[in-house]
Scaffold this motif. Structure first.
Motif, short mmCIF file in Angstrom:
data_model
loop_
_atom_site.label_atom_id
_atom_site.label_comp_id
_atom_site.label_asym_id
_atom_site.label_seq_id
_atom_site.Cartn_x
_atom_site.Cartn_y
_atom_site.Cartn_z
N VAL A 55 3.04 -20.39 -13.54
CA VAL A 55 3.51 -19.96 -14.99
C VAL A 55 2.63 -19.96 -16.15
N ILE A 81 1.12 -17.09 -18.23
CA ILE A 81 1.12 -17.15 -19.84
C ILE A 81 -0.31 -17.33 -20.38
N PHE A 98 5.10 -19.36 -26.69
CA PHE A 98 4.98 -19.15 -24.94
C PHE A 98 3.81 -20.02 -24.58
N ILE A 100 5.68 -23.36 -24.11
CA ILE A 100 6.55 -23.20 -23.12
C ILE A 100 5.84 -23.50 -21.75
N GLY A 101 4.74 -22.94 -21.51
CA GLY A 101 3.89 -22.79 -20.40
C GLY A 101 3.37 -24.51 -20.26
N VAL A 114 6.39 -26.46 -19.12
CA VAL A 114 6.72 -26.13 -17.81
C VAL A 114 5.92 -26.83 -16.71
N PHE A 147 10.77 -17.92 -17.73
CA PHE A 147 10.23 -19.12 -17.92
C PHE A 147 11.27 -20.25 -17.77
N SER A 148 12.44 -19.82 -18.61
CA SER A 148 13.60 -21.07 -18.52
C SER A 148 14.07 -21.17 -17.34
#
Length: 869
Positions: A111, A115, A364, A367-368, A371, A750-751
């Motif tokens: 991921v 990203i 993002f 977010i990456g 994660v 991604f979620s």
């Protein structure tokens, strides 16, 4: 009770003689201190025997099955090799633990890589030209009402003004984009988007010529083709000096072929470059605008000289128009928008740059990172959950001389081995999923396998991940005291699980926030899709009139199309219904305020337009052939009527460009620009000469394919040399949601992966918890506990963590999403049920994940779990 003291001397000597040469000084001192303390406290033969059993057991653990050579001082190479051997043995010995960690880390790394590739592509947008940092596009701020609006279209004379009077400019080029039909004699015909530019454009954009030269831009009868377009027309043959017909009107000589603009370029869809002089020769509007400062329909690109500053030059050119005679009421302010900001920083509000797509790039990126952090947390949690199993290993290692720093290195080496294995798996994941990711993100990204920088970045990324994941376990596990561990007195304690609970709570806070955010994004998109558009898109197609063969045949073309039975109605206009054409400020009406000069959207249409597009007349009537006076009639939309302040607009007089028009009707607002923005005030007048787009409503009783075949036959009779290029209005309108839908899909994927990684960690923790409490569960079942009771016992802790995580995630998501929705004038609401549904969903997922291990532990026969007692 009187106790006899244990002789202090000879046991010391015996213990020292046996093990002192092979023990670290700190460990030896600890043993001596413990011996004296126990010797003073214990009395009697029985107590001394018990004590000596412990001492001999300790000695046996220290020396059993070891060769004398094993105690020789190892080299650094031997030590590092030993660290990694033990790391691999631990991975093989615990396959479930290894799978959860490797799969979780590999998924998170994949991921993060995807990203990262997406961010790199976005951040490198428009950076291909050699001097991109000195290139800019001219924009202008205009003021029609209380706020300043920004536009990237300008008047033609401004280009000459910049060249002649402002020495800061090294190069200036006029440009305009147009769709055109290209026809190479004896080959296929294509409809392509091209740019008419001045000669300096190719040098400014650092175009690479594959063959021929760019000198053709000085010749009104020449054209440059992109490499892909030339290949489509001429295959492997040399295209230079070949003829290409433009819009079935003009033969142009191919003077050169240039390398295609990359996909991450503003000009990625440009298939040909033609001389600006040619555009002036074939376009009446451009010819008429050569010296008109208020015809704002064209682009201007400029390159500054070295050392020139964009802001300083913008300040110099800002009031060029306002310093001339008869300055316009919309008060234009010219400024330079740097090329490096075209893609990511093109949002302006009231004269201030407010960012743009850069928000999603950093979003993002965050977010990456989260994660990846979730997978690292899994590793930390599972490592510390297994602390009791690793405690004796730590004790023995310390007893035989290992210091804490060596143990820290040992545990870090385990995490590094795991992260390197995860890197290999993640590269496999990225290779398999990149085509689907490209399709979803509308990109053309590739892995840079042959780039050393890519491999260095990947290895560095993997090592950093391993260090982050192994930091807490290494420091935690290496802190165990060997004496307590080996005498069996070590317990993790009731507060040892607190860090794990905090980390699990953090995982689910992130996951719930992502769930809420994804739902809101899709809700916002659906909210705009459900917005009334004011016309009927079903079965509506549009055909651009790119060739002169289609002009001047309105009545006969309409009659032929209706005669096929495939078309219910047809009309023409000066623009697509999904695009708002140019605005006008020279509109006035009765009761207008003296300082009010709003931008009104003009639409020139033919009769039958309303019936074709299905607009909704709410007052007055539609245009009709029964009334010859309709040539001087105008129809307003609701927003225009509200702006003008008419209670009953029918019969009012509107003045536009010196001509007077009578309002005969009012229609509902039609959404033609962004579906997330308010509709602009618009008016419609009859003008057959300005039409350049054909609108046709397909008959609903025929299949679309059959209807289109009949429509194509009619068009072939009027323009046999042109391709039949049509577009469904539905498709054009759907493209307005393209960016938001891509963001929503990416956020959703991604979620989902974040939740999957969190659940993997939860599954591992639940399995270790069930294993640690095996005997407790057995005793409870013997005493009468039901399966449900055991399930509740093991699940309760995780349910509490999810509830706490939801309480933290809800206000955080509300704050972030409220701010994001402010970017849209037409936006959805943050309903309470969205937060409730997200919390319930997270709770259900948690219970499903934990229940498998809980029920499995509850169903175990208590005889098996208690047999060792």
């Amino acid at each position: 009770m009187n106790r006899k003291p244990c002789p202090p001397r000879w046991p010391d000597k015996l213990l020292t003689w046996l093990i002192a040469p092979h023990l670290h000084e700190e460990v030896l001192g600890d043993l001596h201190e413990r011996f004296h303390r126990r010797a003073e406290r214990l009395g009697g033969i029985k107590a001394r025997r018990r004590y000596w059993r412990e001492v001999l057991a300790y000695v046996r653990l220290s020396f059993i099955k070891r060769k004398p050579s094993a105690y020789s001082k190892p080299t650094n190479t031997d030590m590092i090799s030993n660290y990694f051997k033990i790391a691999f043995r631990n991975l093989v010995k615990n396959p479930a633990y290894s799978f959860i960690n490797i799969f979780g880390l590999a998924t998170a790394m994949a991921v993060a890589m995807l990203i990262g590739l997406w961010m790199y592509d976005e951040l490198s947008f428009d950076k291909q030209p050699k001097h991109y940092d000195r290139i800019a596009q001219l924009w202008q701020f205009v003021k029609f009402d209380a706020e300043k609006s920004s536009y990237a279209v300008l008047p033609i004379p401004l280009a000459n003004e910049l060249r002649s009077k402002y020495p800061d400019f090294e190069s200036v080029s006029l440009a305009v984009s147009r769709e055109a039909v290209l026809d190479a004699t004896g080959n296929q015909k294509f409809t392509k988007i091209g740019k008419y530019v001045e000669p300096g454009f190719t040098k400014m954009m650092s175009l690479t010529m594959r063959t021929g030269t760019d000198a053709g831009l000085n010749d009104v009868n020449s054209i440059l083709l992109s490499e892909s377009t030339a290949a489509a027309f001429f295959g492997s043959a040399n295209p230079v000096n070949q003829l290409v017909k433009l819009n079935n009107k003009r033969n142009l000589r191919v003077s050169g072929v240039y390398e295609d603009f990359p996909s991450n370029s503003t000009f990625s869809d440009v298939s040909f470059l033609a001389p600006w002089k040619l555009f002036v020769a074939i376009d009446a509007g451009a010819k008429d605008s050569q010296n008109k400062w208020d015809n704002n329909d064209y682009q201007i690109f400029a390159q500054l000289k070295p050392g020139a500053d964009f802001e300083e030059v913008s300040a110099k050119i800002k009031d060029i128009r306002m310093k001339m005679d008869n300055p316009p009421g919309y008060k234009p302010e010219f400024f330079l928008h740097p090329m490096r900001k075209w893609h990511l920083y093109s949002d302006f509000k009231d004269g201030v740059n407010t960012g743009g797509l850069i928000v999603f790039v950093w979003l993002f990126g965050i977010i990456g990172s989260f994660v990846l952090l979730l997978a690292c947390i899994n590793f930390m949690n599972l490592s510390t959950a297994r602390s009791e199993k690793r405690a004796r290993e730590v004790g023995i290692r310390k007893a035989v001389g290992s210091v804490r720093s060596q143990l820290v290195v040992q545990f870090f080496s385990e995490s590094l081995v795991l992260s390197l294995l995860a890197l290999v798996v993640s590269l496999l994941f990225v290779g398999l999923t990149l085509p689907f990711f490209n399709q979803m993100a509308d990109k053309q990204m590739t892995l840079l396998w042959s780039n050393p920088g890519f491999w260095l970045s990947a290895l560095g990324f993997s090592l950093l991940t391993g260090l982050i994941a192994g930091s807490y376990p290494a420091l935690y596990l290496s802190s165990f005291q060997p004496v307590k561990v080996l005498k069996g007195a070590f317990r993790v304690g009731r507060f040892a699980a607190v860090p794990r609970k905090v980390l699990v709570g953090f995982q689910f806070t992130v996951s719930v926030t992502l769930i809420i955010g994804t739902i809101i994004v899709f809700r916002q998109i659906q909210h705009a899709k459900d917005r009334p558009v004011g016309y009927n898109r079903s079965g509506l197609i549009e055909i651009r009139m790119n060739t002169p063969d289609l002009y001047g045949h309105y009545e006969s073309l309409r009659s032929d199309l209706l005669g096929t039975g495939a078309v219910a109605e047809m009309a023409e206009s000066d623009a697509s219904i999904t695009v708002q054409n140019g605005g006008m400020t020279n509109v006035s009406w009765r009761g207008q305020a003296a300082d009010l000069r709003p931008l009104m959207m003009s639409n020139r249409i033919t009769h039958d337009y309303g019936k074709t597009v299905g607009w909704q007349v709410v007052a007055g009537r539609d245009f009709s052939r029964k009334f010859s006076t309709d040539s001087a009639a105008v129809i307003l939309n609701e927003t225009a009527v509200k702006l003008m302040g008419f209670k009953n607009p029918i019969g009012e007089i509107i003045t536009w460009g010196g001509a007077k028009y009578t309002v005969t009707g009012m229609v509902r607002d039609m959404v033609r620009e962004s579906p997330f923005e308010p509709v602009k005030p618009s008016f419609f007048v009859l003008n057959y000469e300005a039409a350049n787009t054909i609108h046709a409503k397909l008959a609903p009783q025929l299949p679309a394919r059959e209807a289109l075949a009949k429509v194509e036959q009619v068009f072939r009779t009027y323009s046999p040399a042109s391709p039949f290029d049509y577009k469904f209005v539905d498709d054009g309108y759907a493209r307005k949601f393209g960016h938001e839908e891509r963001i929503g899909k990416l956020a959703g994927v991604f979620s989902g992966l974040a939740i999957l990684i969190s659940c993997l960690g939860l599954f591992g923790l639940a399995s270790f918890m069930a294993e640690q409490r095996t005997k407790e569960i057995g005793i409870r079942k013997v005493l009468g506990a039901s399966v449900f009771t055991v399930w509740r016992l093991l699940s309760k802790e995780f349910v509490v963590l999810v509830i706490i995580a939801f309480c933290l995630a809800a206000p955080l998501a509300y704050y972030v999403l409220s701010d994001w929705l402010q970017n849209y004038e037409y936006r959805t609401e943050l309903s309470w049920w969205i937060f409730a549904a997200s919390g319930i969903g997270a709770l259900v997922v948690t219970l499903l994940t934990v229940s498998f291990q809980s029920i499995k532990a509850a169903l175990v026969n208590p005889v098996k779990s208690l047999r060792s007692e």
